[in-house]
Design a protein around this motif. Structure first.
Motif, PDB file in Angstrom:
ATOM      1  N   GLY A  30       0.790  -1.218   0.000  1.00  0.00           N
ATOM      2  CA  GLY A  30       0.000   0.000   0.000  1.00  0.00           C
ATOM      3  C   GLY A  30       0.826   1.273   0.000  1.00  0.00           C
ATOM      4  O   GLY A  30       0.441   2.266   0.626  1.00  0.00           O
ATOM      5  N   VAL A  31       1.977   1.240  -0.681  1.00  0.00           N
ATOM      6  CA  VAL A  31       2.834   2.422  -0.784  1.00  0.00           C
ATOM      7  C   VAL A  31       3.148   2.660  -2.256  1.00  0.00           C
ATOM      8  O   VAL A  31       2.801   1.857  -3.127  1.00  0.00           O
ATOM      9  CB  VAL A  31       4.142   2.255   0.022  1.00  0.00           C
ATOM     10  N   SER A  32       3.827   3.752  -2.546  1.00  0.00           N
ATOM     11  CA  SER A  32       4.130   4.083  -3.937  1.00  0.00           C
ATOM     12  C   SER A  32       5.290   3.244  -4.463  1.00  0.00           C
ATOM     13  O   SER A  32       6.137   2.785  -3.684  1.00  0.00           O
ATOM     14  CB  SER A  32       4.491   5.564  -4.049  1.00  0.00           C
ATOM     15  N   PRO A  33       5.357   3.032  -5.781  1.00  0.00           N
ATOM     16  CA  PRO A  33       6.513   2.342  -6.362  1.00  0.00           C
ATOM     17  C   PRO A  33       7.831   3.030  -6.019  1.00  0.00           C
ATOM     18  O   PRO A  33       8.854   2.365  -5.844  1.00  0.00           O
ATOM     19  CB  PRO A  33       6.222   2.386  -7.871  1.00  0.00           C
ATOM     20  N   THR A  35       8.610   4.490  -3.232  1.00  0.00           N
ATOM     21  CA  THR A  35       8.984   4.052  -1.891  1.00  0.00           C
ATOM     22  C   THR A  35       9.600   2.660  -1.925  1.00  0.00           C
ATOM     23  O   THR A  35      10.619   2.392  -1.278  1.00  0.00           O
ATOM     24  CB  THR A  35       7.757   4.057  -0.961  1.00  0.00           C
ATOM     25  N   ILE A  36       8.985   1.758  -2.707  1.00  0.00           N
ATOM     26  CA  ILE A  36       9.517   0.398  -2.818  1.00  0.00           C
ATOM     27  C   ILE A  36      10.900   0.413  -3.457  1.00  0.00           C
ATOM     28  O   ILE A  36      11.812  -0.297  -3.017  1.00  0.00           O
ATOM     29  CB  ILE A  36       8.558  -0.496  -3.621  1.00  0.00           C
ATOM     30  N   ARG A  37      11.077   1.218  -4.494  1.00  0.00           N
ATOM     31  CA  ARG A  37      12.403   1.297  -5.127  1.00  0.00           C
ATOM     32  C   ARG A  37      13.454   1.760  -4.126  1.00  0.00           C
ATOM     33  O   ARG A  37      14.579   1.239  -4.096  1.00  0.00           O
ATOM     34  CB  ARG A  37      12.360   2.249  -6.333  1.00  0.00           C
ATOM     35  N   ARG A  38      13.087   2.767  -3.315  1.00  0.00           N
ATOM     36  CA  ARG A  38      14.028   3.269  -2.314  1.00  0.00           C
ATOM     37  C   ARG A  38      14.370   2.180  -1.296  1.00  0.00           C
ATOM     38  O   ARG A  38      15.539   2.008  -0.922  1.00  0.00           O
ATOM     39  CB  ARG A  38      13.440   4.493  -1.621  1.00  0.00           C
ATOM     40  N   ASP A  39      13.358   1.417  -0.871  1.00  0.00           N
ATOM     41  CA  ASP A  39      13.607   0.344   0.091  1.00  0.00           C
ATOM     42  C   ASP A  39      14.490  -0.747  -0.530  1.00  0.00           C
ATOM     43  O   ASP A  39      15.408  -1.264   0.120  1.00  0.00           O
ATOM     44  CB  ASP A  39      12.286  -0.274   0.553  1.00  0.00           C
ATOM     45  N   LEU A  40      14.202  -1.128  -1.761  1.00  0.00           N
ATOM     46  CA  LEU A  40      14.997  -2.167  -2.410  1.00  0.00           C
ATOM     47  C   LEU A  40      16.430  -1.701  -2.651  1.00  0.00           C
ATOM     48  O   LEU A  40      17.386  -2.485  -2.522  1.00  0.00           O
ATOM     49  CB  LEU A  40      14.345  -2.588  -3.730  1.00  0.00           C
TER      50      LEU A  40
END
Length: 261
Positions: A30-33, A35-40
């Protein structure tokens, strides 16, 4: 879900699937892509995943050993306890951590926190542990100097015990000892189910300037065979908000700082 919890959930997802994509993770959490890219990217920098075009794949890090700890009961409480304990540790401190589900969360919180630029050089956080699963998770963390005791592995806890572990710890001075316990008696202190583990934990506490016990509230009603250390040897007790108020009052009366999160 906060970033710390999401990072751990991302690791679980990569470990389970082997390969994940950004868009699927964004929908799942439930977050933006972005945000996921930053986490990865963060996990890639820590060498825990390998970034691919549009996603990530698992590295060769062994995820099987710690899986029992990621699925531990009362996980959210233990995550909060782990973060509270990590907040007491400075960027250059030397920290002893024993085995257990709650101390595993402490180690993860230390590994995942933002490291200031001045603490990313040769002088860095040092973690000394006798827990195989914690060592396995920290060995790829470049901002952590990892020291693992020798010893004989115990299947029940993944802890190393025996003369080799004792000899290693006896040569070290620690700023903090972060101890997980099997039971905590508000009158008599920290306890373990196994006498060999209690012996190692007692030595770790003795070698430290500050002793921090981390235990979820269920440990306050548990019973265990071997004493680790009395209240007088403990500086801080961190637990969750389900802990009985009368038990926490007894611990405070014993001169111990109590943190309930």
């Amino acid at each position: 879900m906060n970033r710390y919890a999401r990072i751990n959930a991302l690791l679980d997802a990569v470990a389970a699937a082997g390969h994940v994509d950004v868009d699927g993770l964004a929908r799942q959490f439930g977050v933006s892509p972005t945000t996921i890219r930053r986490d990865l990217n963060h996990l890639h920098e820590q060498q825990l995943v390998t970034r691919t075009r549009g996603g990530a794949v698992a590295t060769t890090v062994n995820y099987d050993l710690p899986i029992r700890y990621r699925r531990a009961s009362r996980g959210s409480q233990k995550e909060r306890i782990g973060q509270a304990a990590a907040a007491l540790v400075g960027p250059f401190d030397i920290v002893g951590i024993n085995g257990g589900t709650t101390t595993t969360e402490v180690a993860r919180a230390l590994a995942e926190r933002e490291v200031p630029e001045y603490a990313q050089g040769p002088e860095r956080l040092t973690i000394v542990t006798n827990a195989i699963n914690i060592a396995g998770e920290l060995t790829v963390r470049r901002h952590v100097k990892l020291v693992v005791t020798g010893g004989v592995s115990r299947l029940q806890s993944f802890e190393l015990t025996g003369p080799l572990a004792i000899d290693t710890l006896a040569q070290m001075d620690l700023d903090h000892a972060v101890l997980g316990v099997d039971a905590f008696d508000p009158a008599y202190g920290a306890k373990a189910l196994d006498e060999e583990e209690a012996r190692i934990n007692k030595l770790m506490a003795r070698q430290a300037r500050k002793v921090i016990v981390v235990a979820d509230s269920t440990k306050l009603t548990a019973r265990a065979f071997a004493r680790i250390c009395p209240l007088s040897d403990i500086d801080c007790f961190i637990t969750d908000t389900d802990a009985p108020a009368e038990s926490l009052a007894m611990i405070r009366d014993g001169g111990v700082e109590v943190v309930a999160v």
